[in-house]
Design a protein around this motif. Structure first.
Motif, PDB file in Angstrom:
ATOM      1  N   LEU A  60       0.730  -1.261   0.021  1.00  0.00           N
ATOM      2  CA  LEU A  60       0.147  -0.129   0.033  1.00  0.00           C
ATOM      3  C   LEU A  60       0.871   1.364  -0.081  1.00  0.00           C
ATOM      4  O   LEU A  60       0.238   2.313  -0.593  1.00  0.00           O
ATOM      5  N   ALA A  61       1.868   1.213   0.542  1.00  0.00           N
ATOM      6  CA  ALA A  61       2.959   2.416   0.735  1.00  0.00           C
ATOM      7  C   ALA A  61       3.707   2.672  -0.486  1.00  0.00           C
ATOM      8  O   ALA A  61       4.580   3.497  -0.681  1.00  0.00           O
ATOM      9  N   GLY A 117       3.151   6.562  11.647  1.00  0.00           N
ATOM     10  CA  GLY A 117       3.514   6.124  10.229  1.00  0.00           C
ATOM     11  C   GLY A 117       2.419   6.603   9.163  1.00  0.00           C
ATOM     12  O   GLY A 117       1.072   6.484   9.727  1.00  0.00           O
ATOM     13  N   LYS A 118       2.655   6.190   7.819  1.00  0.00           N
ATOM     14  CA  LYS A 118       1.677   6.240   7.071  1.00  0.00           C
ATOM     15  C   LYS A 118       0.601   5.090   7.238  1.00  0.00           C
ATOM     16  O   LYS A 118      -0.628   5.198   7.002  1.00  0.00           O
ATOM     17  N   LEU A 149      -6.664   4.740   1.771  1.00  0.00           N
ATOM     18  CA  LEU A 149      -5.248   3.649   1.580  1.00  0.00           C
ATOM     19  C   LEU A 149      -5.875   2.556   2.386  1.00  0.00           C
ATOM     20  O   LEU A 149      -5.704   1.362   2.070  1.00  0.00           O
ATOM     21  N   ALA A 150      -6.430   2.717   3.724  1.00  0.00           N
ATOM     22  CA  ALA A 150      -6.991   1.600   4.321  1.00  0.00           C
ATOM     23  C   ALA A 150      -7.979   0.861   3.799  1.00  0.00           C
ATOM     24  O   ALA A 150      -8.141  -0.535   3.630  1.00  0.00           O
ATOM     25  N   LYS A 171      -8.429  -3.253   2.671  1.00  0.00           N
ATOM     26  CA  LYS A 171      -9.537  -4.164   2.949  1.00  0.00           C
ATOM     27  C   LYS A 171      -9.765  -4.824   1.747  1.00  0.00           C
ATOM     28  O   LYS A 171      -9.826  -6.060   1.662  1.00  0.00           O
ATOM     29  N   TYR A 172      -9.494  -4.222   0.589  1.00  0.00           N
ATOM     30  CA  TYR A 172     -10.095  -4.659  -0.856  1.00  0.00           C
ATOM     31  C   TYR A 172      -8.969  -5.686  -1.105  1.00  0.00           C
ATOM     32  O   TYR A 172      -9.274  -6.851  -1.624  1.00  0.00           O
ATOM     33  N   LEU A 173      -7.787  -5.214  -0.972  1.00  0.00           N
ATOM     34  CA  LEU A 173      -6.510  -6.266  -1.416  1.00  0.00           C
ATOM     35  C   LEU A 173      -6.580  -7.765  -0.503  1.00  0.00           C
ATOM     36  O   LEU A 173      -6.375  -8.511  -1.084  1.00  0.00           O
TER      37      LEU A 173
END
Length: 380
Positions: A84-85, A205-206, A233-234, A238-240
């Motif tokens: 994600l980052a 953090g991110k 991003l979160a 969840k999707y991934l």
């Protein structure tokens, strides 16, 4: 070098038993059975259910972030957080060699390369000064980020781990990462309930990642959580972790490579009950730490305590012995007498799969590797 009979006697007295004392076991004193029975009654025991939703809401509240994503374990959480980052195959991630293997494994799962930089002795976590020195020697800022001049690879992320629940020097590390345009992700697997200047670890953090393994301060049996204040991003996380499946009432369509990393509802039910008791667990941990600190001071052995402006959760408590010989004698005698103690992890670059990785001198990590021992830390 004297014996440690009084240490084992004291620990057995603390736990009021003559039986074997493990390092850390969970305590189920709340609504665990009630929630588990309810979960079974609903028949929603797998990857969706009300307890998953409730657990994610509670974790966002506990960590003072905007969204949490429940996953199957902390390692999977770190793997996804790195993706994600923006960490991609061939990139590098700065982290510490003094850590549990999951930290480095998660980097490798993304086909990225760990770069091991030294820790600070006071936190046992990634050293901002060491990171700064490493980047001054080997970093180069380009239009699209920071690159390692020795390898030519992009340094996409920095992944500190809050060792045993003791927060790293976050202000300084954040400053270094901003200066070099490197994304900070927190491996907060061990630090649920710890704070830095009043703010929960995992929220700096991110993204941050926690573990709810069976030996953690609160457990779901097996599980982890990704947290972030970046809602988009979160939600992508969840999707991934839900196999990258596009929502539909009956069709199955997945439009990118995802993961089946969902936390089952039955595990989330256990976690919800544990989180209800987190404040009590933290209080009892602190009381135990005070007793240990007083006792070991009388033995002229350093018991590791929190630093100013931080609050540690004292997940796994530890002592620092004088040298490796005293450490080994302490380990041998306590374990032979039925009190489980454990050395800190072997440094990651000593393991065959990470022996080739770039590293600095690791002076502090080696010092700690030779001296730190975990002692029984369960809530009594």
């Amino acid at each position: 070098m004297g014996g440690f009979n009084d240490v084992t006697d004291y620990i057995k007295e603390l736990y009021n038993t003559s039986e074997f004392i493990p390092l850390h076991v969970p305590r189920f004193r709340g609504n665990e059975k009630k929630y588990l029975e309810n979960c079974i009654d609903t028949t929603f025991v797998s990857s969706v259910g009300a307890y998953v939703d409730l657990f994610e809401t509670k974790m966002a509240e506990v960590t003072n972030t905007k969204k949490a994503v429940a996953v199957v374990n902390g390692t999977a959480g770190i793997q996804v957080a790195l993706r994600l980052a923006g960490v991609v195959s061939g990139d590098e991630v700065i982290t510490q060699a003094l850590t549990f293997v999951a930290t480095a494994n998660a980097i490798a799962y993304n086909n990225a390369h760990p770069v091991f930089v030294d820790v600070d002795r006071d936190t046992m976590g990634l050293s901002p000064k060491a990171v700064s020195l490493f980047l001054e020697a080997h970093g180069e800022l380009r239009d699209d980020g920071c690159y390692n001049t020795l390898t030519g690879r992009k340094i996409s992320a920095c992944l500190p781990m809050h060792t045993f629940g003791f927060p790293v020097h976050l202000d300084e590390l954040i400053s270094v990462c901003k200066r070099w345009r490197i994304t900070l992700i927190e491996d907060a697997a061990e630090s649920l309930g710890s704070t830095y200047k009043g703010q929960p670890t995992g929220s700096f953090g991110k993204l941050g990642v926690f573990s709810f393994n069976g030996n953690k301060i609160a457990t779901s049996g097996g599980g982890g959580v990704i947290v972030s204040s970046n809602i988009a991003l979160a939600e992508k996380g969840k999707y991934l972790t839900t196999t990258a499946k596009r929502p539909h009432s009956y069709e199955y369509y997945h439009d990118e490579l995802g993961y089946n990393y969902r936390m089952p509802n039955i595990n989330a039910a256990l976690a919800c009950a544990q989180l209800e008791q987190l404040d009590r667990f933290l209080l009892e941990k602190r009381e135990l730490a005070k007793l240990y600190d007083t006792f070991f001071k009388s033995r002229d052995i350093r018991f590791r305590t929190e630093l100013p402006e931080t609050q540690a959760n004292y997940w796994l408590m530890c002592v620092e012995l004088a040298d490796k010989a005293e450490r080994d004698a302490f380990l041998k005698q306590t374990n032979e007498q039925g009190v489980m103690t454990r050395p800190i992890w072997q440094l990651m670059f000593r393991l065959p799969m990470f022996a080739h990785c770039q590293r600095d001198n690791q002076k502090n990590a080696i010092f700690l590797e030779e001296r730190i021992v975990n002692i029984p830390s369960s809530v009594r």
